[in-house]
Design an enzyme around this catalytic site. Structure first.
Site, PDB file in Angstrom:
ATOM      1  N   ASP A   8     -10.536 -17.199  -9.698  1.00  0.00           N
ATOM      2  CA  ASP A   8     -10.689 -15.786  -9.356  1.00  0.00           C
ATOM      3  C   ASP A   8     -10.321 -15.647  -7.882  1.00  0.00           C
ATOM      4  O   ASP A   8      -9.804 -16.597  -7.266  1.00  0.00           O
ATOM      5  CB  ASP A   8     -12.097 -15.284  -9.703  1.00  0.00           C
ATOM      6  CG  ASP A   8     -13.181 -15.885  -8.801  1.00  0.00           C
ATOM      7  OD1 ASP A   8     -12.850 -16.762  -7.953  1.00  0.00           O
ATOM      8  OD2 ASP A   8     -14.343 -15.499  -8.951  1.00  0.00           O
ATOM      9  N   CYS A  65     -13.814 -20.868  -8.722  1.00  0.00           N
ATOM     10  CA  CYS A  65     -14.344 -19.558  -8.358  1.00  0.00           C
ATOM     11  C   CYS A  65     -15.052 -19.759  -7.024  1.00  0.00           C
ATOM     12  O   CYS A  65     -14.749 -20.733  -6.329  1.00  0.00           O
ATOM     13  CB  CYS A  65     -15.264 -19.021  -9.456  1.00  0.00           C
ATOM     14  SG  CYS A  65     -16.679 -20.071  -9.836  1.00  0.00           S
ATOM     15  N   THR A  67     -18.182 -20.648  -6.332  1.00  0.00           N
ATOM     16  CA  THR A  67     -19.036 -21.846  -6.328  1.00  0.00           C
ATOM     17  C   THR A  67     -18.570 -22.932  -7.307  1.00  0.00           C
ATOM     18  O   THR A  67     -18.981 -24.077  -7.209  1.00  0.00           O
ATOM     19  CB  THR A  67     -20.461 -21.450  -6.773  1.00  0.00           C
ATOM     20  OG1 THR A  67     -20.341 -20.811  -8.058  1.00  0.00           O
ATOM     21  CG2 THR A  67     -21.110 -20.490  -5.788  1.00  0.00           C
ATOM     22  N   HIS A  98     -19.363 -40.386 -17.276  1.00  0.00           N
ATOM     23  CA  HIS A  98     -20.539 -40.147 -18.128  1.00  0.00           C
ATOM     24  C   HIS A  98     -20.372 -38.970 -19.078  1.00  0.00           C
ATOM     25  O   HIS A  98     -20.876 -39.005 -20.194  1.00  0.00           O
ATOM     26  CB  HIS A  98     -21.779 -39.893 -17.268  1.00  0.00           C
ATOM     27  CG  HIS A  98     -22.285 -41.128 -16.583  1.00  0.00           C
ATOM     28  ND1 HIS A  98     -23.516 -41.206 -15.998  1.00  0.00           N
ATOM     29  CD2 HIS A  98     -21.705 -42.340 -16.394  1.00  0.00           C
ATOM     30  CE1 HIS A  98     -23.700 -42.413 -15.477  1.00  0.00           C
ATOM     31  NE2 HIS A  98     -22.601 -43.117 -15.694  1.00  0.00           N
ATOM     32  N   HIS A 133     -23.060 -42.917 -23.528  1.00  0.00           N
ATOM     33  CA  HIS A 133     -22.628 -41.575 -23.125  1.00  0.00           C
ATOM     34  C   HIS A 133     -21.944 -40.845 -24.276  1.00  0.00           C
ATOM     35  O   HIS A 133     -22.035 -39.629 -24.381  1.00  0.00           O
ATOM     36  CB  HIS A 133     -21.689 -41.677 -21.926  1.00  0.00           C
ATOM     37  CG  HIS A 133     -22.324 -42.375 -20.759  1.00  0.00           C
ATOM     38  ND1 HIS A 133     -23.443 -41.892 -20.124  1.00  0.00           N
ATOM     39  CD2 HIS A 133     -22.027 -43.551 -20.147  1.00  0.00           C
ATOM     40  CE1 HIS A 133     -23.806 -42.719 -19.157  1.00  0.00           C
ATOM     41  NE2 HIS A 133     -22.969 -43.736 -19.159  1.00  0.00           N
TER      42      HIS A 133
HETATM   43  C1  RB5 Z   1     -17.187 -13.871  -6.858  1.00  0.00           C
HETATM   44  O1  RB5 Z   1     -17.581 -13.130  -5.748  1.00  0.00           O
HETATM   45  C2  RB5 Z   1     -18.144 -15.000  -7.146  1.00  0.00           C
HETATM   46  O2  RB5 Z   1     -19.335 -14.500  -7.592  1.00  0.00           O
HETATM   47  C3  RB5 Z   1     -17.533 -15.934  -8.154  1.00  0.00           C
HETATM   48  O3  RB5 Z   1     -16.351 -16.423  -7.655  1.00  0.00           O
HETATM   49  C4  RB5 Z   1     -18.279 -17.208  -8.504  1.00  0.00           C
HETATM   50  O4  RB5 Z   1     -18.790 -17.838  -7.374  1.00  0.00           O
HETATM   51  C5  RB5 Z   1     -19.257 -17.144  -9.554  1.00  0.00           C
HETATM   52  O5  RB5 Z   1     -19.868 -18.133  -9.963  1.00  0.00           O
END
Ligand code: RB5
Length: 357
Positions: A8, A65, A67, A98, A133
């Protein structure tokens, strides 16, 4: 090797670095977007990448994304995908060795673009270790195949595991095998009957009145599938002696390989009973699914399947044919071999129970 990538807006800068790194390693990249830093919803790209992996269009996927968490949550909704957030090389290495991660997720707000190469290398250059595993991954696959109404319960109890270990051994005698099958079936009754309704009562102890609870007259039936299912009957009846016993005989048509009924005798009030179908080896699931159909055709409504060892293929088949049926298995194995035997399994349960081989 082909890897599908997607991101994203929060992973957009990182994706550039990832695509460059993968191409520098000679990997074919299928870029599922996004192609600008405009706001985007990560499930769109995550599902596109996961779909490419699940369909075989790509061998693996990489998602980014903010995180790496949202992308992995979305990707894991696609059957067959094992996505995980790895924002350091050690997590990526363990994710492969694993968990056999087939979709690696990273966070553009957690790592810097120049850290991506080490994470990708740790993942790409590691091998899945299999063994214990694989057993765990197969449990996830079984749960995935069971995302319907009934439960799939695999027994982790040490006593059950211990006894299963002995009956797997090809050197275990017929006598000992037969006794252990009964014992395991008996142990399984504890879980199988967990939800039986109780009524309150009062009894007089030698000392005082005591409030007690007793099973409220639930009608039960056990239905072994001939012949191996017979081996489990007595172990169950020892604990629920008032259960009625039906029998089902099926053979495999040599031409069509479809299960054909040759015997079926069930308690006349089968529709009022909780029914436990007994079939020790849930291999392809063909005969178990046919036995369940037969019981339902005769009026059975609340049906559970009890087996000793299940293969993922058998669980899938029963789940697809009878999503309402709960499956209880003492152990979940890896797979079927070309002859339809469960691997590692224990061989032919009927032959081992009756000493016919
Ligand atoms: C987008 O702002 C953010 O929420 C998305 O990229 C992601 O981190 C979600 O898990």
């Amino acid at each position: 090797m082909k890897i599908a990538v997607g991101c994203d807006h929060a992973g957009f800068v990182l994706k550039d670095a990832v695509v460059g790194f993968l191409r520098s390693r000679g990997i074919d990249v299928a870029d599922k977007g996004v192609f600008s830093a405009e706001k985007a919803d990560y499930p769109d790209q995550a599902l596109a990448v996961a779909g490419a992996v699940a369909s075989g269009e790509a061998d693996a996927g990489v998602l980014m994304c903010g995180t790496g968490i949202g992308a992995s949550i979305a990707a894991n909704k696609v059957k067959g995908v094992r996505a995980g957030t790895c924002n350091d090389p050690e997590a990526a290495r363990l994710g492969k060795t694993h968990n056999n991660l087939n979709v690696l997720c990273m966070g553009g707000r957690v790592i810097k673009p120049d850290e991506a190469g080490a994470i990708l290398s740790a993942w790409l250059d590691s091998e899945f270790e299999g063994g214990r595993h694989l057993v765990r991954i197969n449990k996830i696959a079984a749960a995935e195949a069971s995302d319907l109404s009934g439960r799939v319960v695999i027994f982790n109890h040490p006593l059950v595991q211990h006894k299963i270990g002995i009956i797997r051994d090809k050197n275990t005698s017929v006598k000992e095998f037969r006794e252990l099958v009964q014992e395991i079936a008996g142990l399984m009754v504890y879980e199988v009957t967990r939800n039986l309704p109780l009524t309150d009562a009062v009894v007089e102890t030698p000392v005082a009145s005591a409030a007690v609870r007793s099973i409220s007259g639930k009608k039960l039936a056990v239905v072994p599938v001939l012949r191996a299912g017979l081996g489990m009957v007595d172990g169950i009846l020892q604990l629920i002696p008032n259960a009625k016993v039906g029998h089902i005989g099926l053979y495999r048509d040599p031409a069509t390989l479809a299960p054909v009924e040759y015997y079926c005798k069930l308690p006349p009030d089968i529709g009022e009973r909780d029914i436990f179908i007994l079939d020790p080896m849930l291999a392809t699931g063909g005969s178990a699914a046919a036995a369940i159909s037969l019981v339902k055709q005769r009026g059975g409504r609340k049906v559970s399947l009890l087996c000793l060892i299940a293969a993922p293929e058998g669980i899938k088949k029963v789940r697809e044919s009878h999503p309402d049926v709960e499956i209880f298995a003492a152990a979940l194995d890896d797979r079927l071999n070309d002859h339809g035997y469960i691997v590692p399994g224990l061989g032919d349960a009927g032959d081992r129970l009756f000493g016919t081989k």
